[in-house]
Design a protein around this motif. Structure first.
Motif, PDB file in Angstrom:
ATOM      1  N   VAL A 100       0.601  -1.117   0.059  1.00 36.48           N
ATOM      2  CA  VAL A 100      -0.201  -0.064  -0.120  1.00 36.48           C
ATOM      3  C   VAL A 100       1.076   1.408   0.381  1.00 36.48           C
ATOM      4  O   VAL A 100       1.947   1.504   0.601  1.00 36.48           O
ATOM      5  CB  VAL A 100      -0.658  -0.206   1.383  1.00 36.48           C
ATOM      6  N   GLU A 138     -15.422   2.378   6.125  1.00 35.71           N
ATOM      7  CA  GLU A 138     -15.890   1.911   4.593  1.00 35.71           C
ATOM      8  C   GLU A 138     -15.046   2.803   3.342  1.00 35.71           C
ATOM      9  O   GLU A 138     -14.933   2.258   2.900  1.00 35.71           O
ATOM     10  CB  GLU A 138     -17.304   2.157   4.309  1.00 35.71           C
ATOM     11  N   ASN A 139     -14.226   3.032   4.021  1.00 35.10           N
ATOM     12  CA  ASN A 139     -13.240   3.818   2.961  1.00 35.10           C
ATOM     13  C   ASN A 139     -12.247   2.567   3.069  1.00 35.10           C
ATOM     14  O   ASN A 139     -10.846   2.749   3.936  1.00 35.10           O
ATOM     15  CB  ASN A 139     -12.747   5.184   3.030  1.00 35.10           C
ATOM     16  N   GLU A 140     -11.647   2.355   1.412  1.00 41.49           N
ATOM     17  CA  GLU A 140      -9.916   1.224   1.399  1.00 41.49           C
ATOM     18  C   GLU A 140      -9.132   1.745   1.848  1.00 41.49           C
ATOM     19  O   GLU A 140      -8.707   1.435   2.264  1.00 41.49           O
ATOM     20  CB  GLU A 140     -10.201   0.929  -0.034  1.00 41.49           C
ATOM     21  N   ARG A 141      -8.621   3.423   1.833  1.00 40.85           N
ATOM     22  CA  ARG A 141      -7.536   3.618   2.105  1.00 40.85           C
ATOM     23  C   ARG A 141      -7.219   4.181   3.648  1.00 40.85           C
ATOM     24  O   ARG A 141      -6.468   4.032   3.506  1.00 40.85           O
ATOM     25  CB  ARG A 141      -7.799   5.547   1.130  1.00 40.85           C
ATOM     26  N   THR A 142      -8.435   4.204   3.967  1.00 42.97           N
ATOM     27  CA  THR A 142      -8.613   4.483   5.397  1.00 42.97           C
ATOM     28  C   THR A 142      -7.934   2.679   6.006  1.00 42.97           C
ATOM     29  O   THR A 142      -7.405   2.997   7.093  1.00 42.97           O
ATOM     30  CB  THR A 142     -10.350   5.283   6.257  1.00 42.97           C
ATOM     31  N   ILE A 143      -8.447   1.810   5.479  1.00 39.58           N
ATOM     32  CA  ILE A 143      -8.178   0.746   6.018  1.00 39.58           C
ATOM     33  C   ILE A 143      -7.347   0.363   5.832  1.00 39.58           C
ATOM     34  O   ILE A 143      -6.224   0.017   6.359  1.00 39.58           O
ATOM     35  CB  ILE A 143      -9.469  -0.310   5.574  1.00 39.58           C
ATOM     36  N   ALA A 144      -6.134   1.086   4.628  1.00 40.14           N
ATOM     37  CA  ALA A 144      -5.078   0.389   4.133  1.00 40.14           C
ATOM     38  C   ALA A 144      -3.823   1.202   5.428  1.00 40.14           C
ATOM     39  O   ALA A 144      -3.224   0.761   5.888  1.00 40.14           O
ATOM     40  CB  ALA A 144      -4.290   0.636   3.231  1.00 40.14           C
ATOM     41  N   GLU A 147      -4.138  -0.877   8.225  1.00 43.61           N
ATOM     42  CA  GLU A 147      -3.403  -2.091   8.613  1.00 43.61           C
ATOM     43  C   GLU A 147      -1.666  -1.438   9.128  1.00 43.61           C
ATOM     44  O   GLU A 147      -1.085  -2.341   9.415  1.00 43.61           O
ATOM     45  CB  GLU A 147      -3.972  -2.500   7.294  1.00 43.61           C
TER      46      GLU A 147
END
Length: 275
Positions: A100, A138-144, A147
């Motif tokens: 990422v 729900e935001n993929e960038r936030t989840i990345a 991690e």
């Protein structure tokens, strides 16, 4: 007035480290970020934190609300907000390993020092907590980015987790907010222990009898010759210091009686927790 330049450079990161940002404990801790460093809804809390004896840098309403819960908890002995994930190279390597993009300054392109919203000393444990509105999960960038943060703390055997707005009990938080600034009440030393104890006896008797809070406080002000509002401020002080107890899970309304009112301690405690 010229706006503060918020662009990040490598020199600025080095300067922040030399300033002691992200270092220290308790009253001496310096957050990595302040409300002047980032565009935010940030606000300093009203008054000094009960636990640390310093003002906290809180960058959103949800951070402020979670802070109130931490500050109210007797088992929390330190609260360090905006804690940096250093060294920078470590989070960069984690990002590369999991494939990422590492967060960077949008204007300069310089990789930024990531932060965890709260590093908490709870009993004998260290906890890392990130607070975010549930919609952001729900935001993929936030989840990345989460991690990266999770792996960073996992390598240090620190319990990391996410707190959302749905985890926060609003009534309790609003009650803590209402009494928070009265934890350090200047009227206590100014009035003296004799007057304070008289007020405690008079006010507690009225509250035990189910009298409305505001009416009971005004009657005490009049009987003791105090400025209007003094007894209500001291009612909030006694709740903040946990000298008195009420049901904190329901909103405290001065126009109503104090629900489940009781006296937990007979002595006036003047010292701040952790101070």
């Amino acid at each position: 007035m010229a706006k503060r330049k918020r662009q990040l450079t490598e020199a600025k990161i080095e300067r922040m480290i030399k300033e002691g940002r992200g270092q220290g404990i308790g009253k001496d801790y310096l957050p990595w970020l302040t409300i002047q460093d980032v565009p935010s809804e940030g606000r300093a809390t009203r008054g000094v934190g009960w636990t640390t004896g310093r003002r906290h840098q809180l960058l959103s309403d949800i951070e402020r609300d979670y802070f109130y819960l931490l500050d109210y908890c007797d088992d929390v002995s330190d609260i360090r907000e905006q804690f940096p994930l250093l060294p920078l190279e470590e989070t960069q390597m984690i990002a590369e390993k999991i494939g990422v993009e590492h967060p960077k300054d949008p204007k300069t392109g310089i990789p930024i020092v990531m932060t965890t919203d709260f590093l908490i000393t709870y009993q004998d444990k260290t906890l890392a907590r990130t607070v975010k509105p549930s919609a952001e999960l729900e935001n993929e960038r936030t989840i990345a980015k989460f991690e990266i943060e999770r792996i960073y703390w996992d390598s240090r055997h620190v319990d990391w987790g996410i707190i959302t707005d749905s985890d926060l009990p609003d009534a309790l938080i609003r009650n803590i907010e209402w009494v928070h600034k009265e934890f350090h009440n200047e009227d206590v030393p100014a009035l003296g222990i004799f007057t304070i104890r008289n007020l405690q006896q008079m006010l507690s008797a009225r509250l035990h009898n189910g009298e409305v809070i505001s009416r009971a406080c005004l009657a005490c002000d009049e009987q003791l010759g105090l400025d209007a509002g003094t007894s209500l401020a001291l009612f909030r002080h006694f709740i903040a210091r946990k000298i008195w107890s009420v049901d904190m899970t329901e909103r405290i309304m001065p126009t109503l009686p104090a629900k489940d009112f009781s006296e937990k301690h007979s002595d006036i405690r003047l010292e701040a927790k952790g101070g």
